[in-house]
Structures are given as C-alpha cells and as structure tokens.
Design a protein around this motif. Structure first.
Motif, PDB file in Angstrom:
ATOM      1  N   SER A 159       0.765  -0.756  -0.182  1.00 22.35           N
ATOM      2  CA  SER A 159      -0.031  -0.251  -0.200  1.00 22.35           C
ATOM      3  C   SER A 159       1.081   1.183   0.014  1.00 22.35           C
ATOM      4  O   SER A 159       1.811   1.306   0.898  1.00 22.35           O
ATOM      5  CB  SER A 159      -0.832   0.022   1.589  1.00 22.35           C
ATOM      6  OG  SER A 159       0.078  -0.073   2.918  1.00 22.35           O
ATOM      7  N   GLY A 198       0.827   5.252  -0.541  1.00 15.83           N
ATOM      8  CA  GLY A 198      -0.319   6.194  -0.473  1.00 15.83           C
ATOM      9  C   GLY A 198       0.384   7.772  -0.735  1.00 15.83           C
ATOM     10  O   GLY A 198       1.563   7.672  -1.658  1.00 15.83           O
ATOM     11  N   VAL A 202      -3.169   4.309  -2.453  1.00 17.09           N
ATOM     12  CA  VAL A 202      -4.109   5.186  -1.681  1.00 17.09           C
ATOM     13  C   VAL A 202      -4.237   6.880  -1.716  1.00 17.09           C
ATOM     14  O   VAL A 202      -2.917   7.036  -1.587  1.00 17.09           O
ATOM     15  CB  VAL A 202      -3.731   4.483   0.044  1.00 17.09           C
ATOM     16  CG1 VAL A 202      -4.804   5.128   0.799  1.00 17.09           C
ATOM     17  CG2 VAL A 202      -3.435   3.289  -0.035  1.00 17.09           C
ATOM     18  N   SER A 203      -4.454   7.136  -2.317  1.00 15.06           N
ATOM     19  CA  SER A 203      -5.028   8.959  -2.406  1.00 15.06           C
ATOM     20  C   SER A 203      -5.214   9.716  -1.055  1.00 15.06           C
ATOM     21  O   SER A 203      -6.367   9.421   0.024  1.00 15.06           O
ATOM     22  CB  SER A 203      -6.208   8.789  -3.143  1.00 15.06           C
ATOM     23  OG  SER A 203      -6.024  10.668  -3.450  1.00 15.06           O
ATOM     24  N   PHE A 204      -4.382  10.698  -1.541  1.00 16.01           N
ATOM     25  CA  PHE A 204      -4.459  11.395   0.128  1.00 16.01           C
ATOM     26  C   PHE A 204      -4.693  12.384  -0.537  1.00 16.01           C
ATOM     27  O   PHE A 204      -4.297  13.354  -1.197  1.00 16.01           O
ATOM     28  CB  PHE A 204      -3.739  11.199   1.302  1.00 16.01           C
ATOM     29  CG  PHE A 204      -3.274  10.054   1.964  1.00 16.01           C
ATOM     30  CD1 PHE A 204      -4.004  10.004   3.345  1.00 16.01           C
ATOM     31  CD2 PHE A 204      -2.206   9.175   1.410  1.00 16.01           C
ATOM     32  CE1 PHE A 204      -3.688   8.788   4.258  1.00 16.01           C
ATOM     33  CE2 PHE A 204      -2.924   7.567   2.250  1.00 16.01           C
ATOM     34  CZ  PHE A 204      -3.326   7.842   3.523  1.00 16.01           C
ATOM     35  N   ILE A 210      -1.452  11.928   4.354  1.00 16.64           N
ATOM     36  CA  ILE A 210      -0.307  11.304   4.563  1.00 16.64           C
ATOM     37  C   ILE A 210       0.506  11.216   5.437  1.00 16.64           C
ATOM     38  O   ILE A 210       0.948   9.844   5.636  1.00 16.64           O
ATOM     39  CB  ILE A 210      -0.144  11.633   2.847  1.00 16.64           C
ATOM     40  CG1 ILE A 210       1.110  10.326   2.333  1.00 16.64           C
ATOM     41  CG2 ILE A 210       0.848  12.711   2.437  1.00 16.64           C
ATOM     42  CD1 ILE A 210       1.633   9.952   0.835  1.00 16.64           C
ATOM     43  N   ALA A 236      -0.756   9.005   8.012  1.00 12.23           N
ATOM     44  CA  ALA A 236      -1.006   7.655   8.112  1.00 12.23           C
ATOM     45  C   ALA A 236       0.408   6.503   7.899  1.00 12.23           C
ATOM     46  O   ALA A 236       0.613   5.026   7.607  1.00 12.23           O
ATOM     47  CB  ALA A 236      -1.850   7.757   6.432  1.00 12.23           C
ATOM     48  N   ILE A 263       0.060   2.892   5.917  1.00 12.55           N
ATOM     49  CA  ILE A 263       0.418   2.457   5.222  1.00 12.55           C
ATOM     50  C   ILE A 263       1.907   1.950   4.491  1.00 12.55           C
ATOM     51  O   ILE A 263       2.507   2.124   5.684  1.00 12.55           O
ATOM     52  CB  ILE A 263       0.284   3.866   3.861  1.00 12.55           C
ATOM     53  CG1 ILE A 263       0.676   5.053   4.073  1.00 12.55           C
ATOM     54  CG2 ILE A 263      -1.590   3.868   3.389  1.00 12.55           C
ATOM     55  CD1 ILE A 263       0.870   6.326   2.905  1.00 12.55           C
ATOM     56  N   ALA A 270       4.755   5.220   1.259  1.00  9.74           N
ATOM     57  CA  ALA A 270       4.155   7.177   0.397  1.00  9.74           C
ATOM     58  C   ALA A 270       5.445   7.757  -0.416  1.00  9.74           C
ATOM     59  O   ALA A 270       6.253   7.265  -0.765  1.00  9.74           O
ATOM     60  CB  ALA A 270       3.982   8.203   1.857  1.00  9.74           C
TER      61      ALA A 270
END
Length: 316
Positions: A148, A150, A179-181, A186, A189, A195, A198
């Motif tokens: 995952s 971000g 995974v969109s922020f 972000i 997270a 996640i 990133a």
C-alpha cells in the motif's frame, strides 16, 4: 511536513502596511491544509510580505479533493472577474483534469506563471523492512497489491511515479495499491503504519524523517536533494525521474491590467533575497516561467500528461 502559517481553512494573513493594491489577494488552495499546495500558497504570500513587494495581505481558502479539480471548479465558479483572486496550481491538477474528465480546466482561468519545481521522494515507516529503492521495487514485483503506497490524488505525479516504478519492476500497473490522500494526512498515515510506503514532495517528508518517524529511501530527481540522505532512483539503477511543478493562475476574466500587475509583482519577488531563502528553506527548485511562455507550457503539459497517463494504464 511543511511549516504551515496556519491550519485554518480560511484565514486572513496580515502582511503589513504599504499599499500596492487596494485589496488583499484571495488565494484558493485546492487541497487540505498541510500539503505541498498549501505550503506553496502560504509561503509564497509570506515571501511577498517579507520582501515588501506586496504588503496588502492575503486570505486563504482550502478546498481539497479530486487532484485539485474541486478547488479549481469552485474558483472558476466564484472568482470570475476578480482581479485579486489567485489559484495555486500544478502538475497534479493537470493530471486530475485529464483523469477525471472535468468540465472545467486551466483553460478557464488566466494563466500567470510556473514558480517552483519539487522532486518526489519515497518514504517508509521507520521500522519498515524496505530500506532501499531496490527493496521497494522488489516488493512491487512480488505482490503489488500488498504494498500500500500513499500519495496525492489519482492521476497526479505521485500516482504516475508509482505506475512507472511498477512498469520497471515488471508488475501489472492495474494491480498497484495506490492510496490517495489530500493535504498532510499522508504523514500521519505513514508515521502510524497505516500504509507501507508513500510518495510525495521531498520537502513534505523532510521534518518527519529528521525526527526519526519515517525514513526516506529515494528521491526522483536527477541529483540528490540537499539535506536528505537518500539516493536518486537513477543511482539505484531505476530509470524514473519525475518532478512536481507549482504555480499560480488568475481568475477567469482577470483584466489585462491586473494580469500585468501580478506578473510584475512575481517578477520582483523572484529577484528578492526573501524568495531565494524561501526556495532554499523549502527545498524547492526555481522553475520561474511567466506569462505567454507559461501558457504555452500548460498546453504542452496537457498533451504530455495525456500520453503519460495512457502509457501507464491510468487513463483508458
């Protein structure tokens, strides 16, 4: 994390006296507080004040979502003909307009200038087993859905960078777990382990990395970023280079006189020590491109990103 001037969605920043304009600037930031667009808008207006180029103040409205296109649509709808209205824009918005097939685009605004460029970084939690760019690519190849990652909005530079890395790894782009922020969420997270990695602007990760909460494992530029102890992707044998430019546009129907005034202000700002210090402190590259040249650049970017999004399978 960028050092923010305020966390409020709408706030007036007093920038001192000394009239150049009768009104403060009204700055639409098409993202939530805490991210790259937020920093670009607030730090730029702060530099205007510090340099005394523009001292009539600025109000900020944050409206995030859909790669900046929600803020863009609101700006086009509400700011028409307002000579003091500005919108922070950038490559993510270009991709968002294309990906989301929005009814409004940057062609509905008054383009002013590209101001900065920033290269991306890949970061992981401090305790992650992923320690190098090669580890990251290996994890993508082994199971792209399990990693995952971000980033900003779908179709933006972060998403495209992950897709390019997946292509390099030989992994199906359709199976990547992006995974969109919007804005600074972000960082929480990633630091909290929600996640596994990133991708975002290097400056957004710098403070968290310095405090030991996360670890930056690579940057996406042609050379290393000052103050960040991480290799470029190319150093690691990964042929991916991608940047994230940001700039400003004016309101639809902005007068020619106002456009000239704002371009003159930005030209003066660009030459000041205050702006040079802002570039250095934020880790931004000077990408100054004003007026007609910027307008031509936007048209070229639209074509380039349409091709790129199709190439990596994000745009069908």
């Amino acid at each position: 994390m960028l050092k923010r001037l305020t966390m409020a969605g709408v706030l007036t920043l007093a920038l001192g006296a000394g009239a150049v304009s009768a009104e403060p600037a009204k700055v639409m930031i098409p993202a939530n507080p805490g991210g790259g667009w937020d920093g670009a808008g607030r730090h730029t207006m702060a530099a205007f004040a510090q340099s005394k180029v523009f001292t009539d103040g600025a109000s900020f409205t944050n409206k995030g979502g859909a790669a900046g296109t929600i803020g863009l649509a609101e700006f086009v709808r509400t700011a028409k003909g307002d000579d003091n209205a500005l919108l922070v824009t950038g490559v993510i918005m270009v991709g968002g307009v294309i990906t989301n097939k929005t009814p409004v685009s940057l062609a509905d605004t008054t383009p002013l200038l590209r101001l900065t460029n920033e290269y991306n970084a890949i970061a992981v939690p401090a305790n992650s087993p992923i320690k190098t760019p090669q580890d990251f690519v290996a994890a993508l190849k082994a199971d792209p859905g399990a990693l995952s990652v971000g980033g900003g909005s779908a179709g933006g530079a972060d998403h495209v960078m992950l897709a390019l890395l997946a292509k390099h790894a030989g992994a199906p782009v359709a199976k990547i777990n992006f995974v969109s922020f919007s804005g600074g969420e972000i960082l929480a997270a990633l630091g909290g382990g929600k996640i596994k990695a990133a991708i975002s602007g290097a400056s957004e990760f710098r403070q968290f990395a310095e405090s030991g909460r996360i670890r930056i494992i690579a940057v996406s530029g042609p050379t290393r970023v000052d103050g960040i102890n991480a290799p470029t992707l190319k150093e690691a044998g990964i042929p991916v280079e991608i940047g994230n430019w940001r700039g400003f546009v004016g309101a639809p129907g902005m007068s020619d006189a106002a456009k000239k005034t704002w371009l003159d202000r930005f030209a003066k700002l660009h030459a000041t020590p205050a702006w040079k210090e802002t570039l250095k402190s934020q880790g931004w590259e000077d990408a100054y491109l004003p007026g007609d040249a910027f307008n031509a650049f936007l048209k070229e970017e639209n074509a380039n990103w349409t091709s790129a999004l199709k190439e990596v399978g994000i745009l069908k």
